[in-house]
Scaffold this motif. Structure first.
Motif, PDB file in Angstrom:
ATOM      1  N   GLY A   1       0.800  -1.214   0.000  1.00  0.00           N
ATOM      2  CA  GLY A   1       0.000   0.000   0.000  1.00  0.00           C
ATOM      3  C   GLY A   1       0.833   1.263   0.000  1.00  0.00           C
ATOM      4  O   GLY A   1       0.344   2.335  -0.367  1.00  0.00           O
ATOM      5  N   LEU A   2       2.126   1.155   0.377  1.00  0.00           N
ATOM      6  CA  LEU A   2       2.985   2.332   0.407  1.00  0.00           C
ATOM      7  C   LEU A   2       3.486   2.704  -0.982  1.00  0.00           C
ATOM      8  O   LEU A   2       3.687   3.875  -1.279  1.00  0.00           O
ATOM      9  CB  LEU A   2       4.178   2.091   1.331  1.00  0.00           C
ATOM     10  N   THR A   3       3.680   1.734  -1.873  1.00  0.00           N
ATOM     11  CA  THR A   3       4.338   1.995  -3.155  1.00  0.00           C
ATOM     12  C   THR A   3       3.403   1.900  -4.352  1.00  0.00           C
ATOM     13  O   THR A   3       3.830   2.146  -5.482  1.00  0.00           O
ATOM     14  CB  THR A   3       5.500   1.010  -3.361  1.00  0.00           C
TER      15      THR A   3
ATOM     16  N   ARG B   1       0.333   5.564  -9.662  1.00  0.00           N
ATOM     17  CA  ARG B   1      -0.387   5.628 -10.932  1.00  0.00           C
ATOM     18  C   ARG B   1       0.359   4.890 -12.048  1.00  0.00           C
ATOM     19  O   ARG B   1      -0.132   4.779 -13.137  1.00  0.00           O
ATOM     20  CB  ARG B   1      -0.592   7.091 -11.326  1.00  0.00           C
ATOM     21  N   ARG B   2       1.586   4.445 -11.749  1.00  0.00           N
ATOM     22  CA  ARG B   2       2.340   3.737 -12.771  1.00  0.00           C
ATOM     23  C   ARG B   2       2.598   2.311 -12.293  1.00  0.00           C
ATOM     24  O   ARG B   2       1.700   1.661 -11.787  1.00  0.00           O
ATOM     25  CB  ARG B   2       3.628   4.498 -13.079  1.00  0.00           C
ATOM     26  N   ASP B   3       3.805   1.805 -12.472  1.00  0.00           N
ATOM     27  CA  ASP B   3       4.102   0.430 -12.097  1.00  0.00           C
ATOM     28  C   ASP B   3       4.758   0.392 -10.716  1.00  0.00           C
ATOM     29  O   ASP B   3       5.235   1.405 -10.202  1.00  0.00           O
ATOM     30  CB  ASP B   3       5.028  -0.200 -13.141  1.00  0.00           C
ATOM     31  N   PRO B   4       4.808  -0.806 -10.078  1.00  0.00           N
ATOM     32  CA  PRO B   4       5.389  -0.910  -8.732  1.00  0.00           C
ATOM     33  C   PRO B   4       6.838  -0.446  -8.671  1.00  0.00           C
ATOM     34  O   PRO B   4       7.271   0.115  -7.664  1.00  0.00           O
ATOM     35  CB  PRO B   4       5.261  -2.400  -8.414  1.00  0.00           C
ATOM     36  N   ARG B   5       7.612  -0.684  -9.747  1.00  0.00           N
ATOM     37  CA  ARG B   5       9.011  -0.260  -9.726  1.00  0.00           C
ATOM     38  C   ARG B   5       9.128   1.261  -9.620  1.00  0.00           C
ATOM     39  O   ARG B   5      10.016   1.784  -8.944  1.00  0.00           O
ATOM     40  CB  ARG B   5       9.718  -0.749 -10.991  1.00  0.00           C
ATOM     41  N   GLU B   6       8.214   1.952 -10.285  1.00  0.00           N
ATOM     42  CA  GLU B   6       8.229   3.412 -10.188  1.00  0.00           C
ATOM     43  C   GLU B   6       7.938   3.840  -8.751  1.00  0.00           C
ATOM     44  O   GLU B   6       8.550   4.777  -8.222  1.00  0.00           O
ATOM     45  CB  GLU B   6       7.199   4.002 -11.157  1.00  0.00           C
ATOM     46  N   GLY B   7       6.992   3.138  -8.085  1.00  0.00           N
ATOM     47  CA  GLY B   7       6.700   3.447  -6.692  1.00  0.00           C
ATOM     48  C   GLY B   7       7.891   3.176  -5.789  1.00  0.00           C
ATOM     49  O   GLY B   7       8.148   3.927  -4.837  1.00  0.00           O
ATOM     50  N   GLU B   8       8.648   2.111  -6.079  1.00  0.00           N
ATOM     51  CA  GLU B   8       9.822   1.813  -5.271  1.00  0.00           C
ATOM     52  C   GLU B   8      10.883   2.898  -5.420  1.00  0.00           C
ATOM     53  O   GLU B   8      11.559   3.258  -4.452  1.00  0.00           O
ATOM     54  CB  GLU B   8      10.377   0.446  -5.661  1.00  0.00           C
ATOM     55  N   GLN B   9      11.053   3.423  -6.634  1.00  0.00           N
ATOM     56  CA  GLN B   9      12.031   4.490  -6.828  1.00  0.00           C
ATOM     57  C   GLN B   9      11.609   5.767  -6.097  1.00  0.00           C
ATOM     58  O   GLN B   9      12.445   6.489  -5.547  1.00  0.00           O
ATOM     59  CB  GLN B   9      12.211   4.765  -8.332  1.00  0.00           C
ATOM     60  N   ARG B  10      10.296   6.058  -6.082  1.00  0.00           N
ATOM     61  CA  ARG B  10       9.823   7.202  -5.315  1.00  0.00           C
ATOM     62  C   ARG B  10      10.070   6.995  -3.823  1.00  0.00           C
ATOM     63  O   ARG B  10      10.376   7.935  -3.092  1.00  0.00           O
ATOM     64  CB  ARG B  10       8.337   7.445  -5.570  1.00  0.00           C
ATOM     65  N   LEU B  11       9.937   5.730  -3.369  1.00  0.00           N
ATOM     66  CA  LEU B  11      10.192   5.432  -1.963  1.00  0.00           C
ATOM     67  C   LEU B  11      11.660   5.681  -1.622  1.00  0.00           C
ATOM     68  O   LEU B  11      11.971   6.216  -0.548  1.00  0.00           O
ATOM     69  CB  LEU B  11       9.822   3.977  -1.667  1.00  0.00           C
TER      70      LEU B  11
ATOM     71  N   THR C   1       0.831  11.027  -1.797  1.00  0.00           N
ATOM     72  CA  THR C   1       0.373  12.113  -2.670  1.00  0.00           C
ATOM     73  C   THR C   1       0.081  11.600  -4.072  1.00  0.00           C
ATOM     74  O   THR C   1      -0.602  12.266  -4.850  1.00  0.00           O
ATOM     75  CB  THR C   1       1.446  13.214  -2.760  1.00  0.00           C
ATOM     76  N   VAL C   2       0.574  10.400  -4.413  1.00  0.00           N
ATOM     77  CA  VAL C   2       0.314   9.792  -5.715  1.00  0.00           C
ATOM     78  C   VAL C   2      -0.082   8.344  -5.479  1.00  0.00           C
ATOM     79  O   VAL C   2       0.767   7.471  -5.326  1.00  0.00           O
ATOM     80  CB  VAL C   2       1.552   9.843  -6.631  1.00  0.00           C
ATOM     81  N   VAL C   3      -1.397   8.078  -5.403  1.00  0.00           N
ATOM     82  CA  VAL C   3      -1.908   6.733  -5.185  1.00  0.00           C
ATOM     83  C   VAL C   3      -3.122   6.529  -6.072  1.00  0.00           C
ATOM     84  O   VAL C   3      -4.044   7.347  -6.088  1.00  0.00           O
ATOM     85  CB  VAL C   3      -2.288   6.503  -3.698  1.00  0.00           C
ATOM     86  N   LEU C   4      -3.132   5.408  -6.809  1.00  0.00           N
ATOM     87  CA  LEU C   4      -4.260   5.135  -7.686  1.00  0.00           C
ATOM     88  C   LEU C   4      -5.388   4.430  -6.936  1.00  0.00           C
ATOM     89  O   LEU C   4      -6.543   4.822  -7.020  1.00  0.00           O
ATOM     90  CB  LEU C   4      -3.796   4.280  -8.870  1.00  0.00           C
ATOM     91  N   HIS C   5      -5.056   3.375  -6.215  1.00  0.00           N
ATOM     92  CA  HIS C   5      -6.049   2.618  -5.451  1.00  0.00           C
ATOM     93  C   HIS C   5      -5.610   2.560  -3.992  1.00  0.00           C
ATOM     94  O   HIS C   5      -4.589   1.938  -3.685  1.00  0.00           O
ATOM     95  CB  HIS C   5      -6.196   1.196  -6.001  1.00  0.00           C
TER      96      HIS C   5
END
Length: 420
Positions: A362-364, A367-377, A402-406
């Motif tokens: 739920g943290l990562t 709106r894109r793919d999980p890898r993009e969320g990991e890089q933001r993390l 601040t950027v979450v799709l679901h």
């Protein structure tokens, strides 16, 4: 019956003991969880400081025949269940204000609860109930109470829509009911979170904190849980679980996983077998359970880190010296997955000032793919790594969300090795 005295060094053991004795005495479920929460509040500071507490219990006495002329051959009421919590090493008496279940102040560092025994014999149990079973019963009772309050709220609105008289008075009453519902809901959420989510472990050499955020603000439970404790050899054990589903069903599944892992770890099972062995144990009574799980061991003296993984997102390690971030990904499959277990252990070392971030997906999710969320993390953790540990996981989660799709349940858990 004689008094029974037990010594406790952890909140988990104290709560489990209180729940079991209250259950055996036949006390109402609400009284049981209020007693466990109140005793936890009284003992928390002592246990966090490494000082044990003593729990003295005197079971209810059986009813005695009434004596004297005019008694009519009846019986007197049974005695009460008496619970005394002694803090033998506390410098002063505990504060008993604002407890969910009021206690009596006694001379010296102690608190006393006298709980009237219910009429009739105590319930007969075929075996010793598990802590997860008692906790699930308490959660169900709390949710039923919330549903009853919500039904009262709906009924009042229905009555308001069908009458044209006393509109102003009904609006006032509606506002009062709404406020009561909000306050009761908030209290239950805090009590449930306190029961489900253990406080950080106090150990020299490591700073730890956690942030939990449900997908829905009014949902008291979810499938994202964690557990942390110190093993007999002094290493810190951390379990992170994300069970499939929502509500009480997923909470029960996650509790089963965390309790199974804790039991197996304390029995001495090797780290590389914990995920597979947990699946083997739970498969016998829950064929539909599916959960990702991550198990971490940290030696606070050397910073040595070992990790087993079952389909869980990778951990993040941020170096304190230069802020370099790297994802620690151990391959494996989760509970209920085909061929469950961690393929191999991942080893690393926390240096002074290094930060480890463990989390659920739920943290990562973005709106894109999980890898993009990991890089933001990685970027968020580097940006906030110097914050006080108590503020760190919430600050990371706030930036990530601040950027979450679901929206999804979120756990962000941080461990930082202290500088000399």
């Amino acid at each position: 019956m004689n008094a029974r005295i037990t010594t406790h060094s952890s909140l988990t053991g104290l709560r489990d003991e209180l729940r079991l004795l209250a259950h055996r005495a036949g006390l109402p479920v609400e009284t049981r969880y209020r007693l466990a929460l109140s005793a936890s509040h009284v003992a928390a500071d002592e246990l966090a400081a490494g000082r044990p507490v003593l729990l003295e219990t005197v079971p209810p006495q059986p009813p005695r025949p009434a004596a004297g002329p005019g008694a009519g051959g009846g019986e007197s009421e049974g005695d009460a269940l008496t619970v005394r919590l002694h803090l033998p090493y506390a410098p002063e008496g505990p504060s008993l204000e604002g407890l969910p279940l009021p206690a009596e102040q006694t001379p010296g560092p102690a608190a006393v609860w006298r709980l009237p025994a219910p009429a009739g014999p105590p319930p007969q149990e075929a075996g010793r109930p598990q802590p997860a079973e008692l906790l699930e019963e308490e959660l169900s009772t709390a949710v039923e109470r919330m549903d009853a309050l919500a039904e009262d709220h709906r009924q009042l609105k229905h009555e308001l829509s069908e009458t044209n008289s006393g509109v102003l008075a009904l609006y006032v009453q509606l506002e009062e009911r709404d406020e009561q519902l909000r306050q009761a809901h908030g209290r239950m959420l805090r009590q449930l979170e306190d029961a489900l989510r253990p406080p950080p472990v106090a150990v020299d050499g490591l700073e730890m904190a956690v942030h939990y955020e449900p997908a829905e603000k009014d949902a008291p439970t979810g499938g994202d849980l964690y557990d942390w404790f110190v093993l007999p050899d002094g290493t810190v054990h951390i379990t992170l679980v994300d069970a499939l589903g929502h509500g009480l069903t997923s909470t029960r599944a996650a509790l089963n996983v965390t309790h199974a892992v804790r039991t197996l770890a304390l029995e001495g099972h090797p780290l590389d077998s914990l995920v597979a062995r947990t699946d083997e144990v739970l498969a016998t009574f829950d064929h539909e359970l599916m959960a990702t799980v991550q198990v971490v061991r940290i030696d606070p003296r050397t910073g040595e880190l070992a990790m087993a993984n079952g389909s869980h997102p990778p951990a993040l390690l941020v170096r304190g010296e230069d802020g370099a971030g790297s994802l620690l990904e151990a391959r494996g499959r989760g509970i209920g997955f085909p061929l469950p277990g961690s393929e191999k252990l991942l080893y690393d070392r926390l240096g002074p000032g290094d930060l480890l971030v463990l989390y659920t997906d739920g943290l990562t999710e973005s709106r894109r793919d999980p890898r993009e969320g990991e890089q933001r993390l990685v970027r968020a953790a580097r940006r906030h790594r110097a914050l006080p540990i108590a503020e760190l996981p919430a600050a990371i989660a706030e930036e990530m969300h601040t950027v979450v799709l679901h929206p999804d349940d979120t756990v962000a858990l941080t461990v930082r090795r202290s500088r000399p």
